[in-house]
Design a protein around this motif. Structure first.
Motif: not given
Length: 312
Positions: A87-88, A129-136
Motif C-alpha cells: 500500500q505504501m 504514520r511513517e514511524g508506526v509503519e517502521t515499527v510494523f
C-alpha cells in the motif's frame, strides 16, 4: 536483514523528511519562518510517540511469547506488513506528483487561520504514520524483536542516506523526479513485501495451520541452501558440497523470501502476489491512457467545428 532494514528505514525517513521539508521550505518562501518551530515540534513528538508504540508492541509480543502464542503474532505481523508495504508503494506512486501542491495547500489554510495547533498536529501525523509503519516492518523482518533491527548498520545507514538525499534535494543540487525515484525504490520494497507474504505462508504450514498439496516442489539445497548447513554431513550424505554458501541463501531469504525447498502453496502465493501487483499497475495506467485519448478526440472535434464555422 540489514538490507531490508536499510531499504525500509530509507523509504520511511525519506517520505517524512520530504513532507516536512516541503512544509518548512514553503514557510520560508511565504515569509512565515516563525511557524517552523511548531512543525518541528510536531515531528519531534511523533518520533517520541513512535518509540512509545515500539515499546508497547514489544510488551504485547512478550505477553504472547509468555503464552506460547508468539508464532501467531509473527504470522499476523508478516502478512499485515506485506499489505502495508504494498500500500505504501502505491500510495507514494499516486501522490508523489502532486505531493508538493497538496502539502502547500494545506499549510496555506493553516497559515491563513493562524492555526498553530493544526500545524503541530499535521506534522505530527505525517511523521507518526511513517514511524508506526517502521515499527510494523521491523517487527516483521526481525521476528518480533524490534530493537534488533536497530542494532546493525542497516537502519542507521538508511537514515543517513535519506537525510543526505533530502538535504541535496532541497538545496537544489539533486534534480530527480520524485515519481521516478520512488518507482525505482518501490520495486525493491515490493520484492520485500512478496518475500514476507511467502514466509507467512511457510510459517502457517510449519505449525499445520494450513496444509500442503505438495510440501517440496523442488530441492535446490545442492545449489543454494537457505540456511547454514553441516557441510561435513552433507558431503557424507550426498557426495558433494553445495555450490553456494548458506549465508547467501539467508540473504536472499531475508530480502526476497527465497526458499530452497518451497511448497506448491508458497510458489503459487509468490507468483500470485506479483500477478496481482502487475494487474493493479496496468489497471491504474489504462484510465490515464483512456483520458488522454478522450482529450485528443475532444481537441480534434473542436478543431473540426472551428474549421466548419470558418468555412460557413
Amino acid at each position: 536483514m540489514e538490507i531490508q532494514a536499510l531499504l525500509i528505514m530509507f523509504r520511511e525517513v525519506l517520505e517524512a523528511l520530504l513532507i516536512i521539508g516541503i512544509i518548512t521550505t514553503y514557510m520560508k518562501r511565504m515569509g512565515q519562518c516563525q511557524y517552523n518551530k511548531f512543525v518541528w515540534l510536531g515531528a519531534g513528538l511523533a518520533v517520541l510517540a513512535s518509540v512509545g508504540v515500539a515499546m508497547l508492541f514489544q510488551v504485547v509480543f512478550t505477553g504472547f511469547a509468555a503464552m506460547g502464542s508468539e508464532i501467531y503474532l509473527k504470522i499476523s505481523i508478516m502478512l499485515i506488513s506485506a499489505v502495508l508495504l504494498t500500500q505504501m508503494v502505491f500510495w507514494m506512486a499516486s501522490h508523489s506528483r502532486d505531493l508538493k501542491g497538496k502539502t502547500e495547500g494545506k499549510m496555506t489554510q493553516l497559515i491563513t487561520t493562524g492555526n498553530i495547533v493544526g500545524m503541530v498536529i499535521h506534522s505530527f501525523l505525517v511523521v507518526l504514520r511513517e514511524g508506526v509503519e517502521t515499527v510494523f516492518f521491523f517487527a516483521a523482518i526481525t521476528g518480533g524483536d524490534i530493537g534488533k533491527g536497530f542494532e546493525g548498520w542497516g537502519a542507521i545507514t538508511g537514515v543517513i542516506i535519506a537525510s543526505g538525499v533530502s538535504y541535496f534535494f532541497f538545496k537544489g543540487t539533486m534534480r530527480i523526479p520524485l515519481k521516478s525515484f520512488f518507482k525505482v525504490t518501490g520495486i525493491f520494497i515490493v520484492l520485500i513485501a512478496g518475500g514476507l507474504f511467502v514466509q507467512g505462508i511457510s510459517m502457517m504450514q510449519d505449525i499445520k495451520m494450513i496444509g500442503s498439496v505438495m510440501p517440496h516442489v523442488y530441492d535446490l539445497t545442492w545449489f543454494l541452501p537457505e540456511h547454514p548447513i553441516d557441510y561435513a554431513h552433507y558431503v557424507r550424505d550426498h557426495g558433494v558440497a553445495p555450490l553456494l554458501s548458506g549465508d547467501i541463501g539467508i540473504f536472499f531469504k531475508a530480502l526476497f523470501g527465497y526458499s530452497s525447498m518451497p511448497s506448491l502453496e508458497e510458489i503459487v502465493g509468490y507468483i500470485g502476489y506479483f500477478t496481482v501487483i502487475y494487474l493493479l499497475v496496468n489497471t491504474k495506467k489504462e484510465p490515464a491512457k483512456a483520458s488522454v485519448k478522450e482529450s485528443k478526440t475532444a481537441v480534434y472535434n473542436t478543431s473540426n467545428k472551428m474549421n466548419e464555422s470558418a468555412v460557413k
